[in-house]
Design a protein around this motif. Structure first.
Motif, short mmCIF file in Angstrom:
data_model
loop_
_atom_site.label_atom_id
_atom_site.label_comp_id
_atom_site.label_asym_id
_atom_site.label_seq_id
_atom_site.Cartn_x
_atom_site.Cartn_y
_atom_site.Cartn_z
N ILE A 118 -12.52 11.57 61.26
CA ILE A 118 -12.39 10.13 60.99
C ILE A 118 -12.73 9.32 62.22
N SER A 119 -12.39 9.80 63.40
CA SER A 119 -12.70 9.08 64.63
C SER A 119 -14.22 8.98 64.82
N ASN A 120 -14.99 10.07 64.53
CA ASN A 120 -16.45 10.03 64.63
C ASN A 120 -17.04 9.05 63.60
N LEU A 121 -16.52 9.04 62.40
CA LEU A 121 -17.03 8.14 61.35
C LEU A 121 -16.76 6.68 61.69
N ASP A 122 -15.72 6.35 62.37
CA ASP A 122 -15.40 4.98 62.77
C ASP A 122 -16.42 4.46 63.77
N LEU A 166 -19.53 -4.82 52.84
CA LEU A 166 -19.17 -3.42 52.62
C LEU A 166 -18.90 -2.70 53.93
N THR A 167 -19.77 -2.95 54.95
CA THR A 167 -19.56 -2.30 56.25
C THR A 167 -18.26 -2.78 56.87
N HIS A 168 -17.95 -4.09 56.68
CA HIS A 168 -16.69 -4.60 57.23
C HIS A 168 -15.50 -3.95 56.53
N ASN A 169 -15.61 -3.84 55.19
CA ASN A 169 -14.51 -3.22 54.42
C ASN A 169 -14.35 -1.75 54.80
N ILE A 170 -15.52 -1.07 55.08
CA ILE A 170 -15.43 0.34 55.47
C ILE A 170 -14.68 0.46 56.78
N GLY A 171 -14.98 -0.48 57.75
CA GLY A 171 -14.27 -0.44 59.04
C GLY A 171 -12.79 -0.62 58.87
N VAL A 172 -12.42 -1.61 58.01
CA VAL A 172 -10.99 -1.86 57.78
C VAL A 172 -10.33 -0.64 57.16
N GLN A 173 -11.02 -0.05 56.16
CA GLN A 173 -10.45 1.12 55.48
C GLN A 173 -10.35 2.32 56.42
N MET A 174 -11.36 2.46 57.38
CA MET A 174 -11.31 3.57 58.33
C MET A 174 -10.08 3.44 59.22
N LYS A 175 -9.80 2.20 59.63
CA LYS A 175 -8.61 2.00 60.47
C LYS A 175 -7.35 2.37 59.69
N ALA A 176 -7.34 1.95 58.43
CA ALA A 176 -6.16 2.26 57.61
C ALA A 176 -6.01 3.77 57.43
N VAL A 177 -7.17 4.46 57.25
CA VAL A 177 -7.11 5.92 57.08
C VAL A 177 -6.59 6.58 58.33
#
Length: 678
Positions: A610-614, A427-438
């Motif tokens: 979004i940058s802080n959340l990444d 899930l954390t990996h998917n969140i990172g990928v999704q954050m980059k996409a966002v």
């Protein structure tokens, strides 16, 4: 003694075999003899009748030959030739003609009275006009050259022509009897020219005398048929001259064989074709009448079949008692043994195969009884051993299950922890990928928002230009409507002028007509004025035609102007609606530009969050990786212990199942043996 289905018993089968076999052979031999004798009798009778018909046909040919000779006598009679040659050149109403005709009649009477079978003799000219007649009937007054029989005689060209029977004679005089006829063209022997046509009517009694003695049996008949299958002679007077009712084809009578069957195969036909007339003398005999003597064999066959059936019934009953009854008894005893009664035995009274079968049955039942007794003892011992083994296996299985349950709970907890940690890591990996996409999507959205703002400004500029052009178009349309209305008024004025010109043309035409009238009154002095008036009238007509053409064109222009006015009137409201729509679209573009400015500002704030959340997501991913590694090691250790416990539990369960199965088999064997009565 119990009977189920009698048809299935051996005794009944043997009984039916005897009955069917005897009846089959008796009926086969009987009906074969009947068919052979029927064919032989039919052939013998047909052969005998064939010879009778052939002899009668030959006698009739002699009779036909006599009549042909009679026609030749008339042809060669010198006195008759002179009379026929003399009457040709005489006038019909002259005394010589009548006298010559009377002499010819007297000559014909000599021949007619010399042969009583001749009903009448007729002599005709070649054009069908009667010359003379003799005998019992007179020739008709009108010509007969249209009759088919007359044409047939002429077509034969001097040969004898035989004519079919007429029920009332050839001229149907009152009280006439049936006659057939022979005809011939009489020629001049000197130059072979055709002079007269001779017709001799012959009574059918002459045929009846020759054929009366021929008997074709009860229901049979003798008749003479023409090539067209018309009846020339028959004992049934109503059928004379009609088509025969015997269903036989004419071509089937042309073969060398003189006896055939009709189409329905119910009549035996024998026939003879005359060489003189071409007619067929035919005898028809009903086949049933021919073979009535052979039917005695059929009756005897049925009687013998009845006697054979009685004998077969007696033999079948004896065989059923000797073979079927003991077999039924043995079958019933075997059914009792099938139900578990091993005490049954068969009473043997004979030493044949059935008696030996009974002895073998008794010995088999005795050995089966001993085997069941021994098996019953062994089953009791197996049942006791199986009970003890089952108790021990159940205790071992209970202990193994308790160990397995505890081990499975530990392994399950470790596995659950490992799975959950793995899911957290994913899930954390998917969140990172999704954050980059966002982040990337946010950048793209900023660029797109800027482009939309620029396009909105450009659209506002285009809409301003479109409004100006639409207003100009509206003004032009309004001017066009006004000009078309003016043009419509002009065409109305033209039509009024054309009406005036038309009236002038009519008046001119009237004046020219009056001038013409006055010039005509003036006489020669007014001729020149008359020419001028005529030319004026022509010019007036041309003017009238031209005015009509111009009026037609003016009406067409007026109609097209009206249609143009209607189109412009319809288009003007549409231009008004288009101006309103363009103004509304300009207002929308201005609102879009305002909203896009605010959207770009909010998009910048979202990018920063979004940058802080990444950054926080990267820290969480490292922590979940460490938890997942520890959980996987703990799960692997627990699964090894659980595997060993499960294997031990499976072994215990298998042992319990084997014990239970052995117990069930022992009880089943005991129940099975209890069914036997020893």
């Amino acid at each position: 003694m119990r009977l189920e289905n009698p048809i299935k018993s051996v005794g009944m089968k043997l009984f039916l075999i005897f009955l069917v076999s005897i009846l089959f052979f008796v009926l086969t031999v009987g009906f074969t003899s009947y068919n052979i004798s029927k064919g032989v009798i039919q052939k013998k009778v047909a052969d005998a009748s064939e010879q009778t018909i052939i002899q009668a046909g030959q006698k009739l040919d002699l009779l036909y030959g006599n009549y042909e000779d009679l026609t030749m006598q008339l042809l060669l009679d010198e006195e008759m030739k002179k009379l026929l040659a003399a009457i040709i050149g005489l006038e019909k109403n002259s005394f010589d003609y009548l006298q010559t005709r009377q002499k010819i009649g007297e000559k014909l009477n000599v021949y007619a009275y010399a042969n009583k079978s001749i009903k009448a003799l007729h002599l005709f000219a070649m054009n069908g006009e009667p010359v003379s007649s003799a005998g019992g009937s007179a020739a008709p007054k009108e010509n007969v050259d249209k009759e088919a029989w007359f044409k047939k005689i002429v077509d034969e060209g001097g040969k004898a022509a035989w004519l079919e029977t007429k029920p009332k004679g050839y001229f149907e005089t009152a009280g006439a009897t049936p006659t057939f006829a022979i005809g011939r063209v009489l020629k001049n022997t000197t130059n072979s020219s055709q002079q007269n046509v001779l017709l001799i009517e012959i009574s059918t009694d002459v045929l009846s005398k020759e054929l009366t003695e021929i008997q074709m049996g009860e229901g049979g008949q003798t008749l003479i048929l023409s090539p067209d299958m018309n009846v020339v002679y028959s004992q049934d007077a109503a059928s004379l001259g009609q088509k025969t009712k015997i269903d036989v084809a004419a071509d089937s009578l042309e073969g060398e064989n003189h006896n055939i069957m009709n189409v329905k195969k119910d009549l035996q036909l024998v026939y003879f074709k005359s060489g003189k007339t071409g007619w067929h003398l035919m005898g028809a005999m009903p086949v049933e009448e021919l073979i009535k003597d052979a039917k005695i064999i059929s009756y005897i066959t049925w009687v013998m079949a009845l006697i054979a059936a009685v004998i077969a019934v007696v033999i079948g009953i004896i065989v059923a008692n000797m073979i079927g009854r003991p077999i039924i008894t043995l079958r019933n005893l075997m059914k009792d043994g099938e139900q578990g009664n091993l005490t049954v035995r068969m009473t043997v009274k004979s030493q044949d195969e059935i008696g030996q079968l009974g002895n073998s049955f008794n010995e088999m039942m005795q050995k089966i009884t001993a085997l069941v007794q021994q098996t019953n003892v062994s089953a009791q011992e197996v049942l006791y051993t199986a009970t003890e083994l089952s108790d021990a296996s159940k205790k071992t299985a209970t202990s193994a299950k308790e160990i397995a349950v505890a081990t499975e709970e530990i392994a399950g907890g470790a596995s659950s922890l490992a799975v959950e940690s793995e899911r957290g890591n994913e899930l954390t990996h998917n969140i990172g990928v999704q954050m980059k996409a966002v982040v990337e999507a946010n950048v793209v959205m900023g660029t797109a928002a800027s482009d939309v703002q620029k396009s909105s400004e450009q659209g506002i500029q285009y809409m301003s230009e479109l409004i100006n052009k639409t207003n100009a178009t509206e003004a032009m349309t309004r001017n066009m409507v006004e000009k078309v209305d003016n043009l419509k008024e002009s065409t109305r004025s033209i039509r009024k002028i054309l009406e005036v010109l038309s009236n002038v043309s009519k008046q001119t035409n009237i004046l020219s007509l009056n001038a013409t009238i006055e010039a005509a009154r003036a006489g020669a002095a007014g001729k020149g004025f008359m020419v001028v008036a005529d030319e004026i009238r022509k010019l007036a007509d041309q003017s009238r035609q031209s005015i009509e053409i111009v009026g037609t064109i003016t009406e067409t222009i007026q109609r097209e102007i009206d249609e143009t006015v209607n189109v412009l009137s319809t288009a003007y409201p549409i231009f008004q609606e288009q101006i309103a729509s363009v103004k509304e679209a300009d207002s929308i573009f201005k609102q879009v530009q305002t909203h896009m400015g605010g959207f770009i500002g909010q998009l910048s704030e979202v990018t920063e969050s979004i940058s802080n959340l990444d950054a926080a997501q990267l820290v969480l991913s490292d922590a979940m990786s460490n938890v997942s590694a520890v959980a996987e090691e703990s799960s692997a250790t627990s699964q090894e212990v659980a595997s060993l416990s499960s294997e031990q539990m499976n072994i215990s369960d298998g042992l319990v199942r084997l014990s239970d199965k052995l117990d069930q088999l022992s009880n089943s064997l005991k129940d099975s043996l209890s069914k036997f009565e020893v």
